[in-house]
Design a protein around this motif. Structure first.
Motif, PDB file in Angstrom:
ATOM      1  N   ASP A   1       0.813  -1.217   0.000  1.00 44.30           N
ATOM      2  CA  ASP A   1       0.000   0.000   0.000  1.00 44.30           C
ATOM      3  C   ASP A   1       0.845   1.265   0.000  1.00 44.30           C
ATOM      4  O   ASP A   1       0.448   2.294   0.506  1.00 44.30           O
ATOM      5  N   GLY A   2       2.048   1.170  -0.565  1.00 45.64           N
ATOM      6  CA  GLY A   2       2.852   2.374  -0.728  1.00 45.64           C
ATOM      7  C   GLY A   2       3.954   2.527   0.301  1.00 45.64           C
ATOM      8  O   GLY A   2       3.938   1.895   1.362  1.00 45.64           O
ATOM      9  N   GLY A   3       4.918   3.368  -0.073  1.00 45.33           N
ATOM     10  CA  GLY A   3       6.135   3.539   0.711  1.00 45.33           C
ATOM     11  C   GLY A   3       5.916   3.926   2.160  1.00 45.33           C
ATOM     12  O   GLY A   3       6.507   3.325   3.065  1.00 45.33           O
ATOM     13  N   ALA A   4       5.060   4.917   2.386  1.00 42.52           N
ATOM     14  CA  ALA A   4       4.904   5.421   3.760  1.00 42.52           C
ATOM     15  C   ALA A   4       4.313   4.337   4.656  1.00 42.52           C
ATOM     16  O   ALA A   4       4.789   4.110   5.778  1.00 42.52           O
ATOM     17  N   ALA A   5       3.285   3.615   4.155  1.00 37.48           N
ATOM     18  CA  ALA A   5       2.638   2.572   4.961  1.00 37.48           C
ATOM     19  C   ALA A   5       3.591   1.403   5.190  1.00 37.48           C
ATOM     20  O   ALA A   5       3.673   0.849   6.295  1.00 37.48           O
ATOM     21  N   GLY A   6       4.343   1.040   4.145  1.00 46.96           N
ATOM     22  CA  GLY A   6       5.289  -0.065   4.272  1.00 46.96           C
ATOM     23  C   GLY A   6       6.362   0.237   5.301  1.00 46.96           C
ATOM     24  O   GLY A   6       6.728  -0.621   6.117  1.00 46.96           O
ATOM     25  N   LEU A   7       6.840   1.456   5.256  1.00 43.18           N
ATOM     26  CA  LEU A   7       7.860   1.888   6.215  1.00 43.18           C
ATOM     27  C   LEU A   7       7.307   1.851   7.640  1.00 43.18           C
ATOM     28  O   LEU A   7       7.959   1.395   8.580  1.00 43.18           O
ATOM     29  N   GLU A   8       6.073   2.314   7.781  1.00 42.26           N
ATOM     30  CA  GLU A   8       5.420   2.361   9.083  1.00 42.26           C
ATOM     31  C   GLU A   8       5.259   0.936   9.651  1.00 42.26           C
ATOM     32  O   GLU A   8       5.477   0.697  10.837  1.00 42.26           O
ATOM     33  N   ARG A   9       4.892  -0.015   8.763  1.00 40.70           N
ATOM     34  CA  ARG A   9       4.742  -1.410   9.214  1.00 40.70           C
ATOM     35  C   ARG A   9       6.070  -1.955   9.741  1.00 40.70           C
ATOM     36  O   ARG A   9       6.112  -2.627  10.766  1.00 40.70           O
ATOM     37  N   LEU A  10       7.133  -1.631   9.026  1.00 37.79           N
ATOM     38  CA  LEU A  10       8.446  -2.105   9.484  1.00 37.79           C
ATOM     39  C   LEU A  10       8.807  -1.482  10.831  1.00 37.79           C
ATOM     40  O   LEU A  10       9.275  -2.154  11.737  1.00 37.79           O
ATOM     41  N   ARG A  11       8.542  -0.182  10.958  1.00 38.08           N
ATOM     42  CA  ARG A  11       8.854   0.503  12.221  1.00 38.08           C
ATOM     43  C   ARG A  11       8.062  -0.108  13.371  1.00 38.08           C
ATOM     44  O   ARG A  11       8.586  -0.306  14.460  1.00 38.08           O
ATOM     45  N   THR A  12       6.780  -0.393  13.115  1.00 35.14           N
ATOM     46  CA  THR A  12       5.940  -0.966  14.161  1.00 35.14           C
ATOM     47  C   THR A  12       6.489  -2.327  14.588  1.00 35.14           C
ATOM     48  O   THR A  12       6.508  -2.655  15.774  1.00 35.14           O
ATOM     49  N   SER A  13       6.951  -3.095  13.607  1.00 32.32           N
ATOM     50  CA  SER A  13       7.476  -4.428  13.946  1.00 32.32           C
ATOM     51  C   SER A  13       8.759  -4.314  14.773  1.00 32.32           C
ATOM     52  O   SER A  13       9.181  -5.277  15.400  1.00 32.32           O
ATOM     53  N   LEU A  14       9.360  -3.138  14.754  1.00 29.47           N
ATOM     54  CA  LEU A  14      10.601  -2.938  15.516  1.00 29.47           C
ATOM     55  C   LEU A  14      10.337  -2.287  16.878  1.00 29.47           C
ATOM     56  O   LEU A  14      11.259  -1.770  17.498  1.00 29.47           O
ATOM     57  N   THR A  15       9.105  -2.317  17.325  1.00 28.58           N
ATOM     58  CA  THR A  15       8.773  -1.724  18.613  1.00 28.58           C
ATOM     59  C   THR A  15       9.688  -2.325  19.686  1.00 28.58           C
ATOM     60  O   THR A  15       9.885  -3.540  19.736  1.00 28.58           O
ATOM     61  N   GLY A  16      10.260  -1.441  20.489  1.00 25.43           N
ATOM     62  CA  GLY A  16      11.175  -1.902  21.518  1.00 25.43           C
ATOM     63  C   GLY A  16      12.628  -1.771  21.092  1.00 25.43           C
ATOM     64  O   GLY A  16      13.532  -1.820  21.914  1.00 25.43           O
ATOM     65  N   VAL A  17      12.838  -1.594  19.782  1.00 26.60           N
ATOM     66  CA  VAL A  17      14.203  -1.404  19.283  1.00 26.60           C
ATOM     67  C   VAL A  17      14.422   0.097  19.157  1.00 26.60           C
ATOM     68  O   VAL A  17      13.569   0.791  18.605  1.00 26.60           O
ATOM     69  N   PRO A  18      15.534   0.628  19.667  1.00 29.71           N
ATOM     70  CA  PRO A  18      15.760   2.066  19.512  1.00 29.71           C
ATOM     71  C   PRO A  18      15.746   2.462  18.031  1.00 29.71           C
ATOM     72  O   PRO A  18      16.262   1.728  17.187  1.00 29.71           O
ATOM     73  N   GLN A  19      15.115   3.577  17.722  1.00 34.18           N
ATOM     74  CA  GLN A  19      15.059   4.044  16.327  1.00 34.18           C
ATOM     75  C   GLN A  19      16.035   5.200  16.150  1.00 34.18           C
ATOM     76  O   GLN A  19      16.312   5.930  17.079  1.00 34.18           O
ATOM     77  N   THR A  20      16.532   5.334  14.930  1.00 33.10           N
ATOM     78  CA  THR A  20      17.505   6.417  14.686  1.00 33.10           C
ATOM     79  C   THR A  20      16.774   7.748  14.602  1.00 33.10           C
ATOM     80  O   THR A  20      15.614   7.813  14.268  1.00 33.10           O
TER      81      THR A  20
END
Ligand code: DX5
Ligand code: ZN
Length: 237
Positions: free
Chosen positions: A218-237
């Protein structure tokens, strides 16, 4: 009950290192390159896959597309060269807008020289290897590079299945980098999705490349968001 305060000596749980996300432009709609780049503005890097039909059995794109992406976006351009004897083109890719250049250890007789050349061009140098190449092949240059890329599919095509043995390879490289005291980015490329991103971060990866998982649903922004959500608990840059 008094809440338990973790003691400094207790082992940490979960990945402690920040993880960068690097969408691969190979999976985007090239007729809308500028718009596609805008959908991933929140990413850390843009991953640019260059294939020559020799080193890998596919041809993707080269200098003019990198130059166009560079004009359209301020993102860090992370260029993955799947080409024979990449030394011949390092300067051209640097001038076309690469920020980092990653070369395959199998594609050159002189990996150390290629890394030196990239640094002399003022760019970040990365080394990578195919899934069938023993990790020992990159060990001699681990202390010299800014990025180490674990290929988790055989390079050449997007949309392939993640090779599960790659997790162990990430763990080993994490250990080797830590032993060296290296801060190099430990990147993984191929079949990365929300289903395996967290496990890769746990194994010690600090940059995840994803093509299909970002652009194809469903597009770049949503795909990126899904990946970020799956990384919950991992520090983000
Ligand atoms: C494969 C490329 C990858 C590819 C990843 O040769 O190096 O960067 O675009 O695509 P997905 O995420 O679809 O496996
Ligand atoms: Zn790639």
């Amino acid at each position: 009950m008094i809440p338990k305060t973790p003691l400094p000596s207790e082992p940490h749980t979960g990945p402690q290192r920040a993880v960068k996300l690097a969408p691969s432009l190979l999976a985007c709609d090239f007729t809308r390159l500028g718009e596609e780049l805008r959908t991933i503005e929140e990413a850390d890097w843009a991953h640019v896959d260059v294939m020559d039909g020799q080193f890998v059995p596919n041809i993707s794109f080269g200098l003019p597309i990198l130059a166009a992406a560079r004009r359209a976006s301020g993102l860090y351009m992370d260029v993955h060269l799947m080409i024979e004897s990449p030394e011949r083109y390092l300067r051209d890719f640097a001038e076309a807008g690469a920020d980092g250049l990653t070369v395959h250890v199998e594609s050159t007789r002189h990996i150390h020289r290629a890394v030196q050349m990239i640094h002399e061009l003022g760019k970040h140098a990365g080394v990578t290897l195919n899934p069938g190449t023993p990790l020992e092949a990159v060990r001699p240059v681990l202390g010299d590079v800014d990025t180490v890329l674990v290929m988790s599919v055989n390079p050449g095509f997007g949309g392939q299945k993640f090779l599960s043995g790659s997790l162990e390879r990430v763990r080993t490289l994490r250990r080797w980098l830590d032993e060296l005291g290296s801060e190099a980015v430990l990147q993984v490329d191929g079949g990365v999705s929300a289903a395996n991103a967290h496990a890769l971060a746990e194994a010690g990866a600090t940059c995840l490349v994803a093509g299909s998982a970002v652009f194809r649903a469903d597009g770049g922004a949503a795909g990126l968001e899904r990946l970020r959500t799956s990384l919950t608990g991992v520090p983000q840059t």
